[in-house]
Scaffold this motif. Structure first.
Motif, PDB file in Angstrom:
ATOM      1  N   ILE A 102       0.846  -1.197   0.000  1.00  0.00           N
ATOM      2  CA  ILE A 102       0.000   0.000   0.000  1.00  0.00           C
ATOM      3  C   ILE A 102       0.882   1.248   0.000  1.00  0.00           C
ATOM      4  CG2 ILE A 102      -1.659   1.340   1.369  1.00  0.00           C
ATOM      5  CD1 ILE A 102      -2.821  -1.410   2.273  1.00  0.00           C
ATOM      6  N   LYS A 106       0.689   4.172  -2.829  1.00  0.00           N
ATOM      7  CA  LYS A 106       0.324   5.530  -2.392  1.00  0.00           C
ATOM      8  C   LYS A 106       1.536   6.459  -2.390  1.00  0.00           C
ATOM      9  CE  LYS A 106      -3.992   4.618  -1.416  1.00  0.00           C
ATOM     10  NZ  LYS A 106      -5.105   5.225  -2.131  1.00  0.00           N
ATOM     11  N   ARG A 109       2.282   7.605  -5.878  1.00  0.00           N
ATOM     12  CA  ARG A 109       1.334   8.660  -6.277  1.00  0.00           C
ATOM     13  C   ARG A 109       1.730  10.013  -5.688  1.00  0.00           C
ATOM     14  NH1 ARG A 109      -4.134   5.702  -5.276  1.00  0.00           N
ATOM     15  NH2 ARG A 109      -3.988   4.171  -6.928  1.00  0.00           N
ATOM     16  N   LEU A 110       2.172   9.999  -4.418  1.00  0.00           N
ATOM     17  CA  LEU A 110       2.640  11.246  -3.802  1.00  0.00           C
ATOM     18  C   LEU A 110       3.833  11.818  -4.552  1.00  0.00           C
ATOM     19  CD1 LEU A 110       2.424  10.646   0.051  1.00  0.00           C
ATOM     20  CD2 LEU A 110       1.428  12.537  -1.214  1.00  0.00           C
ATOM     21  N   TYR A 130       9.059  12.931  -0.582  1.00  0.00           N
ATOM     22  CA  TYR A 130       8.144  11.791  -0.615  1.00  0.00           C
ATOM     23  C   TYR A 130       8.749  10.536  -1.224  1.00  0.00           C
ATOM     24  CZ  TYR A 130       4.487  15.061   0.669  1.00  0.00           C
ATOM     25  OH  TYR A 130       3.727  15.983   1.327  1.00  0.00           O
TER      26      TYR A 130
END
Length: 163
Positions: A102, A106, A109-110, A130
């Motif tokens: 996960i 995620k 994407r950040l 990030y």
């Protein structure tokens, strides 16, 4: 080069990076306090120290996963036999792998969403901050995968597996 040498080299880089970043963060905070008291405040140092802290925390996740030193509740495993203890350990590792997957998705994407957003006082974009999320999640996935493979092959390390 053997896989054992690669493993040791990767661990040295991981631990060395964590130590260098932690020392750098402490020195930045110290410099900020001294500069604020005696000179002009270093406006950028607090922001950089915060970002380094984030990186240190995620590197710590990988190191703790490798050392199996995360906080765990051992009520069940203390009373379990060796087979159940191994099964519970594998279950816990698989749960962490799901969590890490996960974080890969995620976190990536950040990174993509912050490719062109600049930090407030520093000279780089937010994606650099990030980037540690998917990188540390991938490293944790690798650590746990190889631990499970060693456990299945019967070459488990001396580290205790607790849940």
């Amino acid at each position: 080069m053997s896989s054992n040498r690669v493993h040791r080299a990767a661990l040295k880089v991981l631990h060395g990076s964590g130590v260098v970043l932690f020392i750098g963060m402490c020195l930045l905070v110290l410099a900020q306090v001294v500069a604020r008291k005696f000179f002009e405040p270093l406006v950028w140092s607090e922001e950089l120290a915060r970002y380094i802290f984030i990186w240190v925390a995620f590197l710590g996740w990988v190191i703790a996963s490798h050392n199996k030193s995360h906080i765990r509740i051992s009520l069940v495993t203390d009373r379990a036999g060796p087979v159940l203890k191994m099964a519970l350990g594998i279950f816990a590792d698989l749960a962490v792998m799901v969590f890490a997957l996960i974080f890969v998705v995620k976190g990536w994407r950040l990174v993509q969403n912050n490719l062109d957003i600049e930090t407030v006082t520093l000279f780089f974009d937010f994606w650099v901050v990030y980037l540690i999320i998917p990188v540390s999640a991938l490293a944790t996935l690798a650590v746990i995968f190889f631990d499970i493979m060693d456990l299945i092959r019967g070459r488990s390390s001396a580290r205790e597996i607790v849940l």
